[in-house]
Design a protein around this motif. Structure first.
Motif, PDB file in Angstrom:
ATOM      1  N   ILE A  41      37.948 -37.540  -2.746  1.00 12.12           N
ATOM      2  CA  ILE A  41      37.433 -37.800  -3.876  1.00 12.12           C
ATOM      3  C   ILE A  41      36.447 -36.763  -4.408  1.00 12.12           C
ATOM      4  O   ILE A  41      36.486 -36.542  -5.544  1.00 12.12           O
ATOM      5  N   ALA A  42      35.802 -35.928  -3.294  1.00  7.01           N
ATOM      6  CA  ALA A  42      35.007 -34.805  -3.793  1.00  7.01           C
ATOM      7  C   ALA A  42      36.106 -33.763  -4.507  1.00  7.01           C
ATOM      8  O   ALA A  42      35.570 -33.031  -5.406  1.00  7.01           O
ATOM      9  N   THR A  43      37.196 -33.491  -3.983  1.00  6.14           N
ATOM     10  CA  THR A  43      38.116 -32.388  -4.609  1.00  6.14           C
ATOM     11  C   THR A  43      38.672 -33.012  -5.734  1.00  6.14           C
ATOM     12  O   THR A  43      39.098 -32.025  -6.544  1.00  6.14           O
ATOM     13  N   ALA A  44      38.615 -34.263  -6.051  1.00  6.38           N
ATOM     14  CA  ALA A  44      39.352 -34.668  -7.331  1.00  6.38           C
ATOM     15  C   ALA A  44      38.103 -34.531  -8.533  1.00  6.38           C
ATOM     16  O   ALA A  44      38.799 -34.864  -9.679  1.00  6.38           O
ATOM     17  N   HIS A  45      36.940 -34.218  -8.282  1.00  6.47           N
ATOM     18  CA  HIS A  45      36.086 -33.950  -9.365  1.00  6.47           C
ATOM     19  C   HIS A  45      36.411 -32.917  -9.990  1.00  6.47           C
ATOM     20  O   HIS A  45      36.594 -31.872  -9.523  1.00  6.47           O
ATOM     21  N   PRO A  46      36.150 -32.957 -11.404  1.00  5.90           N
ATOM     22  CA  PRO A  46      36.677 -32.063 -12.304  1.00  5.90           C
ATOM     23  C   PRO A  46      36.015 -30.673 -11.906  1.00  5.90           C
ATOM     24  O   PRO A  46      36.326 -29.357 -12.274  1.00  5.90           O
ATOM     25  N   ASP A  47      34.665 -30.772 -11.548  1.00  5.45           N
ATOM     26  CA  ASP A  47      33.787 -29.545 -11.125  1.00  5.45           C
ATOM     27  C   ASP A  47      33.972 -29.077 -10.022  1.00  5.45           C
ATOM     28  O   ASP A  47      33.463 -27.844  -9.524  1.00  5.45           O
ATOM     29  N   HIS A  48      35.021 -29.531  -9.174  1.00  6.39           N
ATOM     30  CA  HIS A  48      35.514 -28.767  -7.783  1.00  6.39           C
ATOM     31  C   HIS A  48      36.050 -27.777  -8.147  1.00  6.39           C
ATOM     32  O   HIS A  48      36.917 -27.516  -8.668  1.00  6.39           O
ATOM     33  N   THR A  49      35.649 -26.607  -7.513  1.00  6.02           N
ATOM     34  CA  THR A  49      36.237 -25.211  -7.756  1.00  6.02           C
ATOM     35  C   THR A  49      37.267 -24.926  -6.601  1.00  6.02           C
ATOM     36  O   THR A  49      38.052 -23.968  -6.833  1.00  6.02           O
ATOM     37  N   GLY A  50      37.373 -25.508  -5.567  1.00  5.35           N
ATOM     38  CA  GLY A  50      38.411 -25.047  -4.514  1.00  5.35           C
ATOM     39  C   GLY A  50      39.613 -25.889  -4.704  1.00  5.35           C
ATOM     40  O   GLY A  50      39.757 -26.569  -5.972  1.00  5.35           O
ATOM     41  N   GLY A  51      40.607 -25.757  -3.981  1.00  6.25           N
ATOM     42  CA  GLY A  51      41.870 -26.771  -4.254  1.00  6.25           C
ATOM     43  C   GLY A  51      41.525 -28.267  -3.791  1.00  6.25           C
ATOM     44  O   GLY A  51      40.835 -28.456  -3.015  1.00  6.25           O
ATOM     45  N   ALA A  52      42.353 -28.940  -4.547  1.00  7.17           N
ATOM     46  CA  ALA A  52      42.234 -30.530  -4.469  1.00  7.17           C
ATOM     47  C   ALA A  52      43.147 -30.967  -3.348  1.00  7.17           C
ATOM     48  O   ALA A  52      44.248 -30.328  -3.289  1.00  7.17           O
ATOM     49  N   THR A  53      42.678 -32.010  -2.504  1.00  7.41           N
ATOM     50  CA  THR A  53      43.713 -32.438  -1.437  1.00  7.41           C
ATOM     51  C   THR A  53      44.524 -33.515  -2.226  1.00  7.41           C
ATOM     52  O   THR A  53      44.500 -33.870  -3.310  1.00  7.41           O
ATOM     53  N   LYS A  54      45.232 -33.904  -1.466  1.00  9.75           N
ATOM     54  CA  LYS A  54      46.429 -34.994  -1.941  1.00  9.75           C
ATOM     55  C   LYS A  54      45.808 -36.218  -1.817  1.00  9.75           C
ATOM     56  O   LYS A  54      46.234 -37.074  -1.178  1.00  9.75           O
ATOM     57  N   GLY A  55      44.882 -36.713  -2.712  1.00  6.47           N
ATOM     58  CA  GLY A  55      44.335 -38.090  -2.738  1.00  6.47           C
ATOM     59  C   GLY A  55      45.034 -39.061  -3.137  1.00  6.47           C
ATOM     60  O   GLY A  55      45.043 -40.336  -3.069  1.00  6.47           O
ATOM     61  N   GLY A  56      45.974 -38.878  -4.063  1.00  7.46           N
ATOM     62  CA  GLY A  56      46.894 -39.883  -4.844  1.00  7.46           C
ATOM     63  C   GLY A  56      46.166 -40.145  -6.009  1.00  7.46           C
ATOM     64  O   GLY A  56      45.122 -39.926  -6.611  1.00  7.46           O
ATOM     65  N   ARG A  57      47.156 -41.066  -7.094  1.00 12.17           N
ATOM     66  CA  ARG A  57      46.689 -41.506  -8.085  1.00 12.17           C
ATOM     67  C   ARG A  57      45.418 -42.359  -8.198  1.00 12.17           C
ATOM     68  O   ARG A  57      44.569 -42.340  -9.115  1.00 12.17           O
ATOM     69  N   PRO A  58      45.396 -43.341  -7.382  1.00  6.00           N
ATOM     70  CA  PRO A  58      44.406 -44.334  -7.320  1.00  6.00           C
ATOM     71  C   PRO A  58      42.961 -43.622  -7.137  1.00  6.00           C
ATOM     72  O   PRO A  58      41.943 -43.984  -7.468  1.00  6.00           O
ATOM     73  N   THR A  59      43.049 -42.626  -6.113  1.00  3.10           N
ATOM     74  CA  THR A  59      41.583 -41.721  -5.845  1.00  3.10           C
ATOM     75  C   THR A  59      41.131 -41.097  -7.239  1.00  3.10           C
ATOM     76  O   THR A  59      40.154 -41.153  -7.705  1.00  3.10           O
ATOM     77  N   GLN A  60      42.444 -40.257  -7.955  1.00  2.00           N
ATOM     78  CA  GLN A  60      41.889 -39.843  -9.278  1.00  2.00           C
ATOM     79  C   GLN A  60      41.435 -40.866 -10.078  1.00  2.00           C
ATOM     80  O   GLN A  60      40.464 -40.500 -11.137  1.00  2.00           O
ATOM     81  N   SER A  61      41.842 -42.121 -10.098  1.00  8.33           N
ATOM     82  CA  SER A  61      41.792 -42.977 -11.042  1.00  8.33           C
ATOM     83  C   SER A  61      40.194 -43.501 -10.849  1.00  8.33           C
ATOM     84  O   SER A  61      39.335 -43.776 -11.600  1.00  8.33           O
ATOM     85  N   ILE A  62      39.902 -43.643  -9.405  1.00  4.24           N
ATOM     86  CA  ILE A  62      38.489 -44.243  -9.352  1.00  4.24           C
ATOM     87  C   ILE A  62      37.393 -43.162  -9.630  1.00  4.24           C
ATOM     88  O   ILE A  62      36.246 -43.524 -10.186  1.00  4.24           O
ATOM     89  N   VAL A  63      37.774 -42.053  -9.517  1.00  4.91           N
ATOM     90  CA  VAL A  63      37.020 -40.732  -9.848  1.00  4.91           C
ATOM     91  C   VAL A  63      36.701 -40.683 -11.322  1.00  4.91           C
ATOM     92  O   VAL A  63      35.521 -40.521 -11.843  1.00  4.91           O
ATOM     93  N   ALA A  64      37.669 -40.868 -12.078  1.00  2.00           N
ATOM     94  CA  ALA A  64      37.592 -40.881 -13.456  1.00  2.00           C
ATOM     95  C   ALA A  64      36.754 -42.096 -14.056  1.00  2.00           C
ATOM     96  O   ALA A  64      35.980 -41.810 -14.932  1.00  2.00           O
ATOM     97  N   ASP A  65      36.832 -43.194 -13.376  1.00  2.00           N
ATOM     98  CA  ASP A  65      36.155 -44.325 -13.718  1.00  2.00           C
ATOM     99  C   ASP A  65      34.397 -44.353 -13.547  1.00  2.00           C
ATOM    100  O   ASP A  65      33.769 -44.519 -14.271  1.00  2.00           O
ATOM    101  N   PHE A  66      34.250 -43.562 -12.418  1.00  6.86           N
ATOM    102  CA  PHE A  66      32.937 -43.223 -11.849  1.00  6.86           C
ATOM    103  C   PHE A  66      32.390 -42.273 -12.883  1.00  6.86           C
ATOM    104  O   PHE A  66      31.210 -42.330 -13.357  1.00  6.86           O
ATOM    105  N   LEU A  67      33.158 -41.332 -13.635  1.00  6.13           N
ATOM    106  CA  LEU A  67      32.536 -40.307 -14.291  1.00  6.13           C
ATOM    107  C   LEU A  67      32.321 -40.906 -15.868  1.00  6.13           C
ATOM    108  O   LEU A  67      31.728 -40.532 -16.472  1.00  6.13           O
ATOM    109  N   ALA A  68      33.333 -41.738 -16.129  1.00  6.31           N
ATOM    110  CA  ALA A  68      33.235 -42.481 -17.612  1.00  6.31           C
ATOM    111  C   ALA A  68      32.166 -43.378 -17.543  1.00  6.31           C
ATOM    112  O   ALA A  68      31.393 -43.475 -18.493  1.00  6.31           O
ATOM    113  N   ASP A  69      31.780 -44.067 -16.336  1.00  9.79           N
ATOM    114  CA  ASP A  69      31.037 -45.330 -16.438  1.00  9.79           C
ATOM    115  C   ASP A  69      29.917 -45.298 -15.080  1.00  9.79           C
ATOM    116  O   ASP A  69      30.370 -46.200 -14.128  1.00  9.79           O
TER     117      ASP A  69
END
Length: 251
Positions: A68-96
């Motif tokens: 989750i932390a590495t899926a945040h757009p401000d993360h500067t290192g490499g992202a782990t393979k969290g999958g699309r559901p993880t990316q989706s939940i992060v996007a939802d938290f950032l939006a609202d």
């Protein structure tokens, strides 16, 4: 053990924890990771998976906070393979962020009350693709649907409408089963929470929180579409008016 995908409910709780931690991962010896591990292992989502000590262990929960932390757009290192559901939940938290945190808090409240564990599974708590149908995941959607199908609650709502001398008809499309089907359809109607549980929390349902809907409109109010899966009768009326306007010939 076979890998079990993280449900929306689980990701919601984990992402709330990461957000509250400044969008940083949490190590497996963190007491908050231990608490979340115990909580996830108690959820009625994956049948008997918790019989295996490796299921949602401290290590696996910690790894998911890293995803989750590495899926945040401000993360500067490499992202782990969290999958699309993880990316989706992060996007939802950032939006609202406020809305998503409220959903996580409502989910925790429902777990703490024990009501989520006693509500039976509902056939339409997931959408056509097998995904959770609501922002707050499957469990609060299950609880809402279970309450809405409570015959006693439905009957009390109908009695309230009768006392107000109002018709027993759909609040969205005005369909009246009694008018169309005669005695067969008299008093046939469904009820719907006007405000979703992720907003009000799993508190006691008041009659004022409910609206009467026909089966079609009820399903449309709960249908997962464009990232939303909860609509009020007024929301649905607006969509119906827009659809009629779009279908009418240009003047």
């Amino acid at each position: 053990m076979a890998q079990i995908s993280w449900a929306r409910d689980e990701l919601l709780l984990a992402c709330a924890l990461v957000m509250e931690n400044g969008w940083h991962e949490l190590r497996q010896n963190d007491v908050r990771v231990l608490e979340l591990s115990d909580l996830l292992r108690s959820l009625p989502l994956h049948e008997n998976a918790a019989a295996d000590s490796r299921f949602r262990s401290r290590n696996s929960v910690s790894r998911k906070t890293t995803d989750i932390a590495t899926a945040h757009p401000d993360h500067t290192g490499g992202a782990t393979k969290g999958g699309r559901p993880t990316q989706s939940i992060v996007a939802d938290f950032l939006a609202d962020p406020e809305g998503m945190l409220a959903a996580a808090q409502a989910l925790r409240a429902g777990i703490a009350s024990g009501e989520l564990h006693s509500a039976p599974a509902q056939p339409d708590e997931v959408d056509e693709d097998g995904e959770s149908t609501a922002r707050e995941g499957r469990l609060l959607a299950r609880l809402a649907l279970h309450r809405e199908r409570d015959r006693g609650l439905r009957n009390r709502k109908i009695q309230q409408v009768r006392r107000l001398n109002e018709p027993i008809r759909c609040a969205a499309c005005t369909f009246d089963f009694g008018v169309v089907y005669g005695p067969l359809g008299t008093d046939y109607i469904e009820v719907h929470h006007i405000t979703p549980l992720h907003v009000v929390g799993p508190s006691e349902t008041r009659l004022e929180d409910l609206a009467l809907l026909c089966a079609n409109c009820h399903r449309m109010c709960h249908r997962n579409y464009a990232g939303e899966a909860w609509r009020t009768p007024e929301d649905l009326r607006e969509k119906m008016r827009a659809a009629r306007h779009a279908a009418s010939p240009a003047s």
